[in-house]
Design a protein around this motif. Structure first.
Motif, PDB file in Angstrom:
ATOM      1  N   ALA A 161       0.714  -6.950   3.003  1.00  0.00           N
ATOM      2  CA  ALA A 161      -0.705  -6.689   3.238  1.00  0.00           C
ATOM      3  C   ALA A 161      -1.559  -7.172   2.074  1.00  0.00           C
ATOM      4  N   ARG A 162      -1.039  -7.030   0.840  1.00  0.00           N
ATOM      5  CA  ARG A 162      -1.813  -7.384  -0.345  1.00  0.00           C
ATOM      6  C   ARG A 162      -1.812  -8.889  -0.619  1.00  0.00           C
ATOM      7  N   THR A 163      -0.678  -9.558  -0.373  1.00  0.00           N
ATOM      8  CA  THR A 163      -0.523 -10.927  -0.864  1.00  0.00           C
ATOM      9  C   THR A 163      -0.461 -11.988   0.235  1.00  0.00           C
ATOM     10  N   LEU A 164      -0.394 -11.579   1.493  1.00  0.00           N
ATOM     11  CA  LEU A 164      -0.435 -12.536   2.605  1.00  0.00           C
ATOM     12  C   LEU A 164      -1.667 -12.225   3.449  1.00  0.00           C
ATOM     13  N   PRO A 165      -2.832 -12.660   3.015  1.00  0.00           N
ATOM     14  CA  PRO A 165      -4.079 -12.214   3.647  1.00  0.00           C
ATOM     15  C   PRO A 165      -4.254 -12.670   5.091  1.00  0.00           C
ATOM     16  N   HIS A 166      -3.515 -13.687   5.525  1.00  0.00           N
ATOM     17  CA  HIS A 166      -3.643 -14.155   6.905  1.00  0.00           C
ATOM     18  C   HIS A 166      -2.532 -13.623   7.801  1.00  0.00           C
ATOM     19  N   ALA A 167      -1.679 -12.759   7.253  1.00  0.00           N
ATOM     20  CA  ALA A 167      -0.575 -12.220   8.047  1.00  0.00           C
ATOM     21  C   ALA A 167      -1.001 -10.948   8.766  1.00  0.00           C
ATOM     22  N   GLN A 168      -0.570 -10.826  10.012  1.00  0.00           N
ATOM     23  CA  GLN A 168      -0.691  -9.583  10.762  1.00  0.00           C
ATOM     24  C   GLN A 168       0.600  -8.800  10.561  1.00  0.00           C
ATOM     25  N   VAL A 169       0.493  -7.593  10.032  1.00  0.00           N
ATOM     26  CA  VAL A 169       1.673  -6.811   9.663  1.00  0.00           C
ATOM     27  C   VAL A 169       1.724  -5.552  10.517  1.00  0.00           C
ATOM     28  N   SER A 170       2.847  -5.356  11.222  1.00  0.00           N
ATOM     29  CA  SER A 170       3.065  -4.151  12.020  1.00  0.00           C
ATOM     30  C   SER A 170       4.293  -3.428  11.488  1.00  0.00           C
ATOM     31  N   LEU A 171       4.137  -2.137  11.220  1.00  0.00           N
ATOM     32  CA  LEU A 171       5.222  -1.314  10.687  1.00  0.00           C
ATOM     33  C   LEU A 171       5.726  -0.375  11.777  1.00  0.00           C
ATOM     34  N   PRO A 189       8.453  12.624  -2.375  1.00  0.00           N
ATOM     35  CA  PRO A 189       7.198  12.217  -3.015  1.00  0.00           C
ATOM     36  C   PRO A 189       6.990  10.708  -3.050  1.00  0.00           C
ATOM     37  N   LEU A 190       8.071   9.937  -3.203  1.00  0.00           N
ATOM     38  CA  LEU A 190       7.921   8.485  -3.232  1.00  0.00           C
ATOM     39  C   LEU A 190       7.492   7.949  -1.870  1.00  0.00           C
ATOM     40  N   VAL A 191       8.166   8.384  -0.809  1.00  0.00           N
ATOM     41  CA  VAL A 191       7.806   7.908   0.527  1.00  0.00           C
ATOM     42  C   VAL A 191       6.403   8.383   0.900  1.00  0.00           C
ATOM     43  N   ALA A 192       6.063   9.613   0.532  1.00  0.00           N
ATOM     44  CA  ALA A 192       4.728  10.122   0.841  1.00  0.00           C
ATOM     45  C   ALA A 192       3.646   9.287   0.160  1.00  0.00           C
ATOM     46  N   ALA A 193       3.875   8.902  -1.108  1.00  0.00           N
ATOM     47  CA  ALA A 193       2.890   8.085  -1.827  1.00  0.00           C
ATOM     48  C   ALA A 193       2.768   6.700  -1.211  1.00  0.00           C
ATOM     49  N   LEU A 194       3.895   6.083  -0.880  1.00  0.00           N
ATOM     50  CA  LEU A 194       3.867   4.764  -0.247  1.00  0.00           C
ATOM     51  C   LEU A 194       3.184   4.826   1.121  1.00  0.00           C
ATOM     52  N   GLN A 195       3.503   5.867   1.885  1.00  0.00           N
ATOM     53  CA  GLN A 195       2.920   5.988   3.221  1.00  0.00           C
ATOM     54  C   GLN A 195       1.416   6.207   3.146  1.00  0.00           C
ATOM     55  N   GLN A 196       0.981   7.026   2.213  1.00  0.00           N
ATOM     56  CA  GLN A 196      -0.459   7.263   2.058  1.00  0.00           C
ATOM     57  C   GLN A 196      -1.191   5.973   1.704  1.00  0.00           C
ATOM     58  N   THR A 197      -0.593   5.185   0.813  1.00  0.00           N
ATOM     59  CA  THR A 197      -1.212   3.916   0.429  1.00  0.00           C
ATOM     60  C   THR A 197      -1.236   2.944   1.597  1.00  0.00           C
ATOM     61  N   TRP A 198      -0.157   2.911   2.370  1.00  0.00           N
ATOM     62  CA  TRP A 198      -0.108   2.031   3.541  1.00  0.00           C
ATOM     63  C   TRP A 198      -1.140   2.439   4.589  1.00  0.00           C
ATOM     64  N   LEU A 199      -1.246   3.732   4.885  1.00  0.00           N
ATOM     65  CA  LEU A 199      -2.202   4.187   5.893  1.00  0.00           C
ATOM     66  C   LEU A 199      -3.638   3.894   5.464  1.00  0.00           C
ATOM     67  N   ALA A 200      -3.905   3.984   4.164  1.00  0.00           N
ATOM     68  CA  ALA A 200      -5.235   3.629   3.672  1.00  0.00           C
ATOM     69  C   ALA A 200      -5.504   2.148   3.877  1.00  0.00           C
ATOM     70  N   ALA A 201      -4.483   1.311   3.670  1.00  0.00           N
ATOM     71  CA  ALA A 201      -4.644  -0.125   3.898  1.00  0.00           C
ATOM     72  C   ALA A 201      -4.888  -0.424   5.369  1.00  0.00           C
ATOM     73  N   VAL A 202      -4.193   0.276   6.255  1.00  0.00           N
ATOM     74  CA  VAL A 202      -4.390   0.090   7.704  1.00  0.00           C
ATOM     75  C   VAL A 202      -5.804   0.488   8.109  1.00  0.00           C
ATOM     76  N   ALA A 259      -8.416   0.405   6.319  1.00  0.00           N
ATOM     77  CA  ALA A 259      -9.393  -0.548   5.780  1.00  0.00           C
ATOM     78  C   ALA A 259      -9.359  -1.893   6.502  1.00  0.00           C
ATOM     79  N   ASP A 260      -8.245  -2.207   7.175  1.00  0.00           N
ATOM     80  CA  ASP A 260      -8.119  -3.518   7.829  1.00  0.00           C
ATOM     81  C   ASP A 260      -7.344  -3.370   9.138  1.00  0.00           C
ATOM     82  N   PRO A 261      -7.895  -2.612  10.098  1.00  0.00           N
ATOM     83  CA  PRO A 261      -7.153  -2.305  11.338  1.00  0.00           C
ATOM     84  C   PRO A 261      -6.925  -3.509  12.234  1.00  0.00           C
ATOM     85  N   ASP A 262      -7.681  -4.579  12.077  1.00  0.00           N
ATOM     86  CA  ASP A 262      -7.470  -5.760  12.912  1.00  0.00           C
ATOM     87  C   ASP A 262      -6.239  -6.559  12.480  1.00  0.00           C
ATOM     88  N   ARG A 263      -5.777  -6.317  11.273  1.00  0.00           N
ATOM     89  CA  ARG A 263      -4.662  -7.104  10.735  1.00  0.00           C
ATOM     90  C   ARG A 263      -3.407  -6.274  10.502  1.00  0.00           C
TER      91      ARG A 263
END
Length: 397
Positions: A25-35, A117-130, A132-136
């Motif tokens: 999500a951070r480094t491939l700005p033209h990629a559509q990423v689905s988790l 705690p590690l997965v929770a932190a990663l998941q929170q950061t990922w959901l915030a990214a989603v 902010a950019d729901p089309d991608r």
């Protein structure tokens, strides 16, 4: 690749899968990423107590992703590796080697924290990214992936009743050895790992200990102290067919541990409830198969003797995204480069952990002396010790 649109499917929302999705999500700005993950989003993972030991390179990656839960982690400032006696004649030196952050010129060698705690932190950061950019970016929690099928120029991802088209799929779902289908390289070590938490008195803060015993390796990993004082996560590996731990009560386990650990580890105050699981090697020959890449435990499940399983998966994730980022735009050549680039680090780690794990099942006379002599030699050769420490922190480069 940053100039080319790409549909990337990530299967598995554990640490490796979430880290890879965030990197993309951070480094491939033209990629559509689905988790995708079978776990419902509302299921709370933050309380999962499983212990993870992360190298400095992994910690730095998660810090760059702004997904490092520093308040939940205990830095590792020194690592002591030794062999229980009898080991070496006194004139040969001591069968031990010590690595410190100070001698390596780094703030820490890594860190220890719980899985939750590690997965929770990663998941929170990922959901915030989603958000902010729901089309991608998209999350598909509660959507177990039943199949990945090759299709012209990509992969069909079957999740429930829906099929999703992707140009590339990365599988990061792992699991433990006993529950996995066997891969191309598989070996049951006939060893059991007993894991839990112990109380310590007198151990230096931030110190990790690995002790080679005649039954197998025994490790103590420093945890954040709580209101009751210092504590450590324990991984105690023993022969599954002649298990000396299973029939002992907590008091007896504490007394046995006191005879196995070096004095520098401090005094074992109490042993908490222990869980156990089988140990084995289960690895794919290659990371890449068509347009499907496997990372982490989906690619290789290792013995915990070197603590490199998740670290290897995170390095796989970083290498894949870097190659896609700086490639010419063609996916297949990029995947071939990833396969070749990751082979030295991957196979060196697999071979090292496999050799150490198997060595505890060999009854060869003098093997313990040779292992102890190797530790003494390593301690006496600073350049070699420095090179090994860098490899443990950052992988083979």
């Amino acid at each position: 690749m940053t100039q080319t649109a790409m549909r990337l499917a990530v299967v598995g929302a554990g640490p490796a899968g979430l880290a890879l999705a965030l990197l993309a999500a951070r480094t491939l700005p033209h990629a559509q990423v689905s988790l995708f993950d079978a776990r419902p989003l509302e299921r709370d993972v933050s309380g999962d107590p499983r212990t993870l030991a992360l190298s400095l390179g992994s910690v730095q990656m998660l810090q760059r992703l702004q997904a490092w839960p520093a308040a939940a982690a205990e830095p590792i400032t020194q690592v002591h590796v030794s062999q229980a006696p009898p080991s070496l004649p006194a004139r040969w030196g001591r069968a031990e080697v010590c690595f410190t952050a100070a001698e390596q010129g780094v703030p820490s060698l890594g860190a220890v924290l719980a899985y939750g705690p590690l997965v929770a932190a990663l998941q929170q950061t990922w959901l915030a990214a989603v958000a902010a950019d729901p089309d991608r970016l998209a999350s598909r929690f509660g959507a177990p992936v039943q199949a990945l099928r090759a299709r012209l120029g990509g992969v069909a991802v079957q999740a429930g009743d829906d099929e999703h088209a992707a140009d590339l799929a990365v599988v990061a779902e792992g699991g433990v050895f006993a529950e996995q289908a066997r891969k191309a390289l598989a070996h049951d070590y006939r060893q059991t790992a007993w894991v839990g938490t112990v109380r310590l008195d007198g151990a230096p803060r931030g110190a990790a200990f690995e002790r080679f015993t005649r039954h197998g390796p025994l490790a103590l990993l420093p945890l954040l102290p709580d209101e009751r004082g210092p504590r450590a996560a324990m991984v105690w590996c023993v022969d599954a067919d002649d298990d000396p731990v299973r029939t002992l009560d907590d008091t007896q386990r504490r007394l046995v541990l006191a005879t196995l650990l070096p004095a520098a580890a401090g005094r074992i105050g109490a042993v908490g409830p222990l869980k156990h699981f089988a140990l084995g090697l289960n690895a794919e020959r290659t990371l890449v198969e068509g347009r499907v890449v496997r990372i982490g435990n989906a690619a290789q499940t290792l013995h915990p003797v070197a603590g490199q399983g998740l670290n290897l998966g995170l390095r796989d994730a970083q290498a894949l995204i870097d190659t896609l980022r700086f490639g010419s735009g063609a996916i297949d050549p990029a995947l071939r480069r990833v396969e070749w680039a990751r082979a030295p680090d991957r196979w060196a780690t697999i071979a090292t952990t496999d050799f150490l794990a198997r060595s505890f099942t060999w009854g060869w006379p003098g093997l313990g002396v040779l292992r102890g002599a190797g530790m003494a030699a390593l301690q006496a050769l600073p350049p070699l010790k420095h090179a090994l420490a860098r490899q443990m922190m950052f992988g083979r480069r």
